[in-house]
Design an enzyme around this catalytic site. Sequence first.
Site, PDB file in Angstrom:
ATOM      1  N   ASP A 438       0.802  -1.284   0.047  1.00 31.82           N
ATOM      2  CA  ASP A 438       0.154  -0.049  -0.013  1.00 31.82           C
ATOM      3  C   ASP A 438       0.911   1.230  -0.057  1.00 31.82           C
ATOM      4  O   ASP A 438       0.408   2.451  -0.592  1.00 31.82           O
ATOM      5  CB  ASP A 438      -0.804   0.030   1.161  1.00 31.82           C
ATOM      6  N   ARG A 453       0.718  18.106 -13.986  1.00 33.49           N
ATOM      7  CA  ARG A 453      -0.015  19.597 -13.769  1.00 33.49           C
ATOM      8  C   ARG A 453      -1.341  19.259 -13.029  1.00 33.49           C
ATOM      9  O   ARG A 453      -2.068  18.340 -13.107  1.00 33.49           O
ATOM     10  CB  ARG A 453      -0.169  20.291 -15.247  1.00 33.49           C
ATOM     11  N   GLU A 464      -2.783  -2.531  -9.020  1.00 34.81           N
ATOM     12  CA  GLU A 464      -1.544  -1.577  -9.098  1.00 34.81           C
ATOM     13  C   GLU A 464      -1.466  -0.784 -10.410  1.00 34.81           C
ATOM     14  O   GLU A 464      -0.427  -0.366 -10.744  1.00 34.81           O
ATOM     15  CB  GLU A 464      -0.265  -2.293  -9.068  1.00 34.81           C
TER      16      GLU A 464
END
Length: 552
Positions: A438, A453, A464
């Site tokens: 985790d 951004r 995952e």
Amino acid sequence: MTELMGAEAEMRDALRRLRADGVQRLGERVRELSAGWAALQPRRPWDDADRARLGELAASAHRLAGAGGTFGFPALSKAAAPLELLLLGLRDTPAPGGDRLRQAGAQVAAVAAAWEAGPAGAEEDGADPGQASPAEHGEPIFLFAEAEEQAMLSAVIANLGYSVRRASEREVLEGALPEGPLSAAVIDDAVPDPLAVCARLAGRCPLILLAEDSSFENRLAAARAGVEALVAKPLEVNELADWLDHFAGGRAETRYTIVIVDDDRLLAAAYAMALRQAGMQVTSVSDPAQAIEVIAATAPDLILMDLQMPGIDGIELARVIRQTRRHLSLPILFLSAEQDTERQILARRLGGDDFIPKPVDLDRLVTLVRLRAERARALRAVMESDSLTGLLNHARFKERLGLELERARRHGTTLSLVIFDLDHFKSVNDTHGHLVGDRVIRGLARSLQKRLRRTDVIGRYGGEEFAALMIGTGPEEARGIIDHLRERFAAASFETEGGSFGVTFSAGIAGNAPGGAGPEGGAEAEAMISAADAALYAAKRAGRNRVMVAPA
């Protein structure tokens, strides 16, 4: 220069939580060492199992000596280094003398004292001088905790980049309150009467209670004492870090996005001016027929709508807005001089959330809009976010992909879809456990948030796998950005009790059709996902730890 500063800030942010996790483990090791030594003392003469235990304690001392200085406890390293040798000597000596036993006991006590003294420079001035604070050197965090927990909590907070002011148990009992402004207060429920402490601090700053009891009754009592956040024990550093960042992270004030629908341009301009002065982004629509397009383009936090408009009234427009599933939870506030309670109830039943009576008091308007928008955004974040990373969940990400493709088609702009997959992640879970796994997932999530951004859209695609929409960015430009991010992530390390390890990821990129060509709607989104997936698996087949672009 700006890029260098951004890279340094990114690295600080990635490391600070790892450092805080490390501090928490230091405290656990110190307590285990002290308890282990205390348990061995009355058992002499030692048998083979006891001597094996001495070897384990020596290994713990070795890890403390290596990690103490790294996490801001140089005195702890200095005390633990000779203890390792003393414990190994006791293990290998058939009948150790009393002097050697007393010396080892004194050194165990010295290790505990070095830990309880706290990290170098943590009190008052925060983390090490070279580390910038996420709060931009703002007000400190005030900490109430008993002595045995104070050192660990102080170091955790300091390593998260915040300055710390600590209160002793005596000061807590005497009701001492800090002077001056505070970013937040952290209160450990092990102190005497923690809720009374919270009640005395309520209103001074946000309160975070660390609690063994997270039952509804205790949460209610905490809320009545003024507590904004309750973090259950055993302490999860990332949850505490998220709350500190939320309360004290020095982020720019939230800019809510509001759409005003009102055929009276003068009134709409007055409402917009008041909301803009309060820091909100406002788009005004005088023609109700354009409302749906504007809402799709701006993704507002709230709609402010006149109830009486020519051609279509506000109730009818609200029903049209609610026909789109993603707008079911979008708050709609009606502006109206309507006095008929039956009609008000009808308006609420058919899509409205509340009424603001005309004539409108602008200060009250700003307050109501902010409260509604704040609550709506918080609820939306819970519904749309992945619980582990805080990123968009799979369903919401795919919805945003469709919206951004529609926008790109209208404006003739480009965007790139990136799908990431952590390499050999199953072996991380199998080797180090799911809790460490985790941490790796959260680590990649933070790297994406820091490097990409604010206008880009990031989601946890599943397990995952992650995904990102890079707005206004073509596939080749996206490849360069993601490849740089890949190199930085691969160079980072994750700490465990058994040492450190690194993780890599692979990524596939696909771009939208140039000039709006190609399939429309959901078909274009599915085609883009398939292309990015194919590029990702090509990267994995080619050896992993690389970025590949789908053919145009």
